[in-house]
Design an enzyme around this catalytic site. Structure first.
Site, PDB file in Angstrom:
ATOM      1  N   ASP A  13      -0.738   1.745 -28.352  1.00 36.52           N
ATOM      2  CA  ASP A  13      -0.929   0.519 -29.147  1.00 36.52           C
ATOM      3  C   ASP A  13      -2.116  -0.281 -28.611  1.00 36.52           C
ATOM      4  OD1 ASP A  13       0.603  -1.711 -30.954  1.00 36.52           O
ATOM      5  OD2 ASP A  13      -0.125  -2.623 -29.105  1.00 36.52           O
ATOM      6  N   GLU A  51       7.277  -1.418 -30.698  1.00 33.83           N
ATOM      7  CA  GLU A  51       7.113  -0.611 -31.905  1.00 33.83           C
ATOM      8  C   GLU A  51       8.400   0.181 -32.162  1.00 33.83           C
ATOM      9  OE1 GLU A  51       4.175  -0.657 -33.811  1.00 33.83           O
ATOM     10  OE2 GLU A  51       3.838  -2.311 -32.439  1.00 33.83           O
ATOM     11  N   VAL A  83      -4.485  -7.098 -34.299  1.00 33.00           N
ATOM     12  CA  VAL A  83      -4.801  -7.251 -32.876  1.00 33.00           C
ATOM     13  C   VAL A  83      -4.327  -8.615 -32.392  1.00 33.00           C
ATOM     14  CG1 VAL A  83      -6.626  -7.315 -31.131  1.00 33.00           C
ATOM     15  CG2 VAL A  83      -6.821  -5.752 -33.071  1.00 33.00           C
ATOM     16  N   LYS A 123      -5.822  -1.180 -30.384  1.00 34.21           N
ATOM     17  CA  LYS A 123      -6.394  -2.535 -30.454  1.00 34.21           C
ATOM     18  C   LYS A 123      -7.762  -2.574 -29.777  1.00 34.21           C
ATOM     19  CE  LYS A 123      -1.825  -4.591 -30.811  1.00 34.21           C
ATOM     20  NZ  LYS A 123      -0.630  -4.972 -30.042  1.00 34.21           N
ATOM     21  N   ILE A 134      -3.006 -14.622 -32.509  1.00 37.07           N
ATOM     22  CA  ILE A 134      -4.277 -15.125 -31.970  1.00 37.07           C
ATOM     23  C   ILE A 134      -5.425 -14.785 -32.919  1.00 37.07           C
ATOM     24  CG2 ILE A 134      -5.879 -15.064 -30.023  1.00 37.07           C
ATOM     25  CD1 ILE A 134      -3.624 -13.988 -28.297  1.00 37.07           C
ATOM     26  N   VAL A 188       8.025  -8.397 -39.518  1.00 39.76           N
ATOM     27  CA  VAL A 188       6.857  -9.171 -39.967  1.00 39.76           C
ATOM     28  C   VAL A 188       6.925  -9.400 -41.483  1.00 39.76           C
ATOM     29  CG1 VAL A 188       4.337  -9.280 -40.058  1.00 39.76           C
ATOM     30  CG2 VAL A 188       5.455  -8.202 -38.086  1.00 39.76           C
TER      31      VAL A 188
HETATM   32  N1  HSE Z   1       4.276  -3.591 -30.189  1.00 40.05           N
HETATM   33  C1  HSE Z   1       3.206  -4.522 -30.284  1.00 40.05           C
HETATM   34  C2  HSE Z   1       3.076  -5.251 -28.968  1.00 40.05           C
HETATM   35  C3  HSE Z   1       3.455  -5.471 -31.412  1.00 40.05           C
HETATM   36  O1  HSE Z   1       3.988  -5.147 -28.156  1.00 40.05           O
HETATM   37  O2  HSE Z   1       2.079  -5.922 -28.744  1.00 40.05           O
HETATM   38  C4  HSE Z   1       2.273  -6.349 -31.748  1.00 40.05           C
HETATM   39  O3  HSE Z   1       1.152  -5.606 -32.114  1.00 40.05           O
END
Ligand code: HSE
Length: 331
Positions: A202, A191, A133, A206, A137, A17
């Site tokens: 993850d 990740e 998140v 979120k 989007i 990123v």
């Molecule tokens: N590892 C996260 C996913 C990356 O697969 O959504 C984006 O937050």
């Protein structure tokens, strides 16, 4: 393009990123300057290893290992290191010094969002994390701003791109979980520690962030019910398919009202059976989709790329431009 004020941007981290964010700032400099009324100057990129290979070729002189010094000299800090420390300390230092901060760090915001928001409020700085998140989007800003006058009752959807990719490949092409995970990793979706994705951590982070914004309350990430996809077998996927269903990892956050009228929140992450004619069943590969249910607005659906370097960078740049505009308005 002369005459614009310079805003010094300190970038912390240069993974998939970060490299795209740096590229976009450098490549779109003139366009962004005209749009903002100030020039975004990439003051430096703090990394652990200056010589590590990058996704994008970037001027070597931008790289530094001195993150603290970079933070001190920046008007806006973009944190894309991930993890709790040193990100938490550096962001706190940036905010205390009056810099605005943009981050995509869902683990940090899920665990320490209120404390960092308070640090920002104390000095009138802006802390934004749209990219944390559902990547590209726009979902946090609509929840916080566009729906600020409504009463949100439920937020649910697919918020983890890599597990969606894995389940989708298993469902549609009969790929093994291992093969699908390898490709998800190559695409930059997973990740660094894939357990965070496949065990649902993850998505739980979120869900916490979504719930806290939608319901204006703190939702402890450790209190989110969490099941990942590691127990899902090819046989289960086939059985679901023959019965007209697809298995998707869902994050659900909703308001609950007890019989005595007390408000509460339920937040959970688990693999669920979705009917094949439901819009969520058509969310393929690394895409995400978030449904929002609100009293007056009814049902809204947000759909798009939920992972990926450039896609996540788009959301980071949106926050960056918004922060930069504040500097111009503020003179
Ligand atoms: N590892 C996260 C996913 C990356 O697969 O959504 C984006 O937050």
């Amino acid at each position: 393009m002369n005459g614009y004020r310079d805003l010094r941007i300190g970038l912390l981290g240069c993974g998939s990123v970060g490299a795209q964010v740096a590229r976009l700032i450098l490549e779109h400099g003139d366009e962004l300057a005209a749009r903002i009324g100030a020039r975004l100057t990439l003051a430096g990129i703090a990394v652990r290893n200056v010589d590590a290979p990058r996704d994008v070729e970037l001027p070597r002189e931008l790289f530094t290992t001195d993150a603290e010094r970079l933070v001190q000299g920046s008007d806006i800090v973009i944190e894309l290191m991930g993890g709790i420390e040193p990100a938490r300390t550096l962001i706190t230092q940036a905010l205390q010094g009056g810099a605005d901060v943009v981050t995509a760090n869902k683990a940090l915001i899920a665990a320490h969002g209120p404390e960092l928001s308070e640090a920002a409020e104390q000095v009138g700085a802006q802390l934004s994390y749209e990219a944390a998140v559902a990547a590209a989007i726009p979902i946090l800003r609509p929840l916080r701003e566009s729906l600020a006058g409504d009463h949100i009752t439920r937020v649910l959807g697919i918020v983890n791109g890599s597990t969606n990719y894995i389940l989708d490949r298993m469902d549609r092409f009969g790929d093994s979980a291992e093969d699908a995970s390898r490709v998800a990793s190559e695409l930059g979706f997973l990740e660094a520690d894939p357990t965070l994705d496949v065990e649902g951590y993850d998505a739980a982070q979120k869900a916490t962030i979504l719930a806290s914004i939608a319901f204006h309350t703190e939702v402890p990430v450790d209190a989110v019910h969490r099941e990942g996809i590691t127990q899902i077998t090819a046989e289960q996927i086939e059985a679901a398919k023959s019965a007209g269903y697809v298995i998707k990892l869902l994050a659900i956050a909703e308001r609950l009202q007890a019989a005595d009228g007390t408000d509460g929140v339920s937040a959970r992450v688990y693999p669920a059976l979705i009917r094949r004619d439901h819009p969520l069943a058509a969310v393929h590969e690394g895409k995400n989709a978030v449904f929002v249910e609100a009293e007056a607005a009814g049902e809204l659906m947000f759909y798009g790329a939920g992972a990926g370097g450039a896609e996540t960078a788009s959301a980071v740049l949106g926050d960056l431009v918004s922060a930069a505009r504040r500097h111009v308005v503020g003179g």
